[in-house]
Design a protein around this motif. Structure first.
Motif, short mmCIF file in Angstrom:
data_model
loop_
_atom_site.label_atom_id
_atom_site.label_comp_id
_atom_site.label_asym_id
_atom_site.label_seq_id
_atom_site.Cartn_x
_atom_site.Cartn_y
_atom_site.Cartn_z
N VAL A 35 -1.33 -3.90 7.22
CA VAL A 35 -1.36 -4.26 5.62
C VAL A 35 -0.72 -3.07 5.00
N TYR A 36 -0.47 -2.00 5.69
CA TYR A 36 0.25 -0.90 5.34
C TYR A 36 1.87 -0.66 5.59
N LEU A 37 2.47 -1.83 6.12
CA LEU A 37 3.82 -1.95 6.68
C LEU A 37 4.78 -1.77 5.60
N PRO A 38 4.59 -2.14 4.14
CA PRO A 38 5.50 -1.81 3.06
C PRO A 38 5.77 -0.23 3.13
N LEU A 39 4.51 0.38 3.03
CA LEU A 39 4.67 1.97 3.32
C LEU A 39 5.38 2.55 4.54
N HIS A 40 5.25 1.99 5.47
CA HIS A 40 5.91 2.28 6.97
C HIS A 40 7.58 1.91 6.40
N ALA A 249 9.16 -2.87 -3.85
CA ALA A 249 9.39 -4.35 -4.25
C ALA A 249 10.54 -4.73 -3.21
N GLU A 250 11.49 -3.75 -2.69
CA GLU A 250 12.54 -3.78 -1.98
C GLU A 250 11.92 -3.97 -0.67
N ALA A 251 10.83 -3.10 -0.16
CA ALA A 251 10.20 -3.15 0.99
C ALA A 251 9.60 -4.61 1.24
N SER A 252 8.66 -5.25 0.48
CA SER A 252 8.14 -6.25 0.77
C SER A 252 9.11 -7.43 0.68
N GLU A 286 1.18 -17.56 9.19
CA GLU A 286 1.14 -18.22 7.91
C GLU A 286 0.17 -17.80 6.85
N ASP A 287 -0.92 -17.00 7.13
CA ASP A 287 -1.84 -16.60 5.98
C ASP A 287 -1.31 -15.28 5.60
N VAL A 288 -0.15 -14.75 6.08
CA VAL A 288 0.34 -13.31 5.62
C VAL A 288 1.65 -13.57 4.83
N ASP A 289 1.81 -12.87 3.74
CA ASP A 289 2.73 -12.73 2.63
C ASP A 289 2.76 -11.40 2.04
N PHE A 290 3.97 -10.79 2.17
CA PHE A 290 4.18 -9.56 1.69
C PHE A 290 4.84 -9.44 0.28
#
Length: 331
Positions: A35-40, A249-252, A286-290
Motif C-alpha cells: 500500500v506504500y508502493l507510491p512512496l517506494h 501523482a506521477e508515482a501513482s 483487479e481490486d487494486v488501483d493506484f
C-alpha cells in the motif's frame, strides 16, 4: 514491545535534536506493505527531489518507518516528522483532535487496496465464531485502520451498538510479525487483519483462509492508506508540499503502467525476499488501483462521529483534505 520501545526512542532522539522545519527538508514516515508502493517509487526515482528542482529548490527527503497509526500520529504531532502515512481511521481522528490548532489534513491517498481478515483456525468462518481464546493481530488496538474496520464489521454482523465486541481480542503486532505468527500456527494469534502483500502471503498457506475483506465491510472500494500533514507545514513549505503532491501523482500514474518495474521497486526499496512475480500479482489484482484521490473515507468519518470517537462530524470529505484534492472526484 521492542518495536514500541524503538519508536519511542526515535521520537526522543528527534525531539532532542531540536531542528526547526525549513523549506526544502521533508521527513516522511511510512509503514509496511505494498500500500506504500507510491512512496517506494518516490524514494527510488527521487521524484520529490525532481519536482523540487523544477520549482527552484533542493529538497532533502528523510525516511522513517513505524507501525500503527497511533505511533505515526505521535511522531507528527511531536514534530519528529513532517508527513505521516496511515489509515483513514487514525487520520480522521487526528484531524478532529487538531481542528483549530495543528489542523492536520490529508495530502493524498496511496491507492485503492483491500485489507483481508485472515485466520488459521478452521472453525472461524464469520465474526460470530471468535471466542475469548482467540487473538486478532492489528497494527494498533482500537485506533488503527484495521481496528476500525473490525468495529464496523462487528456492528454489522453482531448488532447495532456492538462495534467494540471484538476489541478485547485484538493485540498490537506489526504486519510482518503477525504474518509470521499466523503461518507458524504455534502462536496465540489465530487471526490477522492484514495488509498486502502480507495477506496474500498468508493465503498461500492452505491452512489459512479469508474471513472477510474491507471492500465487503465498506460496501465498495476504498483507499485504506493516506498521506497527511499539518496545515502549518503546508503553509511554511509551499514549494516542498507541492513537489510532494506532484511527485505522488506521477508515482501513482507510473505504477499503473509499469507493474513489473513497480514490483521490482518494492523488492529493492524494502529489501524484500519475495519473488517479483508474486509482488506483481498483488499489485496487478483487479481490486487494486493506484490513485491519489481518497475514496470511501467519509464512511469512516460518519462511523467515528456516531460512536463518539470524533467530536466534529465533517460535512464532506473535503473538510479533512487539503485544497489540492478538491477538484477531484473523492469521497
Amino acid at each position: 514491545m521492542m518495536f514500541r520501545l524503538l519508536a519511542a526512542f526515535f521520537l526522543l532522539c528527534v525531539a532532542a535534536a531540536g531542528e526547526a522545519r525549513a523549506e526544502g527538508r521533508l521527513r516522511i514516515v511510512e509503514q509496511f506493505g505494498t500500500v506504500y508502493l507510491p512512496l517506494h517509487v518516490l524514494r527510488d526515482q527521487k521524484l520529490v527531489e525532481k519536482h523540487g528542482k523544477e520549482a527552484g529548490i533542493d529538497i532533502k527527503v528523510e525516511w522513517t518507518k513505524l507501525s500503527g497509526g497511533a505511533a505515526i500520529n505521535d511522531a507528527l504531532l511531536s514534530g519528529a516528522v513532517d508527513v505521516g502515512a496511515a489509515g483513514a481511521g487514525p487520520v480522521i481522528v487526528l484531524w478532529d483532535r487538531t481542528k483549530g490548532s495543528a489542523d492536520v489534513k490529508i495530502i493524498a491517498a496511496l491507492g485503492e487496496q483491500p485489507n483481508y481478515l485472515v485466520t488459521n483456525n478452521p472453525n472461524i468462518k464469520t465474526l460470530k465464531d471468535f471466542t475469548k481464546s482467540d487473538k486478532i493481530a492489528v497494527p494498533a488496538v482500537v485506533v488503527s485502520q484495521q481496528s476500525r474496520l473490525l468495529q464496523i464489521a462487528a456492528e454489522k454482523e453482531l448488532g447495532e451498538g456492538k462495534y467494540n465486541a471484538l476489541d478485547d481480542l485484538t493485540v498490537n503486532l506489526p504486519h510482518p510479525d503477525a504474518t509470521a505468527a499466523i503461518l507458524s500456527g504455534s502462536s496465540a494469534i489465530s487471526a490477522h487483519f492484514s495488509n498486502p502483500p502480507y495477506q496474500e502471503q498468508e493465503l498461500k498457506d492452505p491452512k489459512v483462509h479469508k474471513i472477510l475483506s474491507s471492500y465487503d465491510i465498506m460496501e465498495g472500494r476504498i483507499t485504506p492508506t493516506l498521506l497527511y500533514a499539518t496545515s502549518k507545514f503546508r503553509k511554511e513549505n509551499p514549494k516542498t508540499f507541492r513537489a510532494l503532491f506532484d511527485a505522488l501523482a506521477e508515482a501513482s500514474q507510473w505504477i499503473e503502467t509499469h507493474k513489473t518495474e513497480a514490483a521490482e521497486t518494492y523488492i529493492r526499496v524494502e529489501q524484500s525476499k519475495l519473488e517479483p512475480a508474486f509482488v506483481k500479482s498483488v499489485i496487478d489484482n483487479e481490486d487494486v488501483d493506484f490513485t491519489i484521490v481518497p475514496q470511501g473515507t467519509y464512511k469512516y468519518a460518519a462511523f467515528l462521529a456516531r460512536i463518539g470517537a470524533i467530536k466534529n462530524k465533517p460535512a464532506s470529505w473535503k473538510d479533512y483534505t487539503f485544497e489540492e484534492l478538491h477538484d477531484k472526484p473523492g469521497s
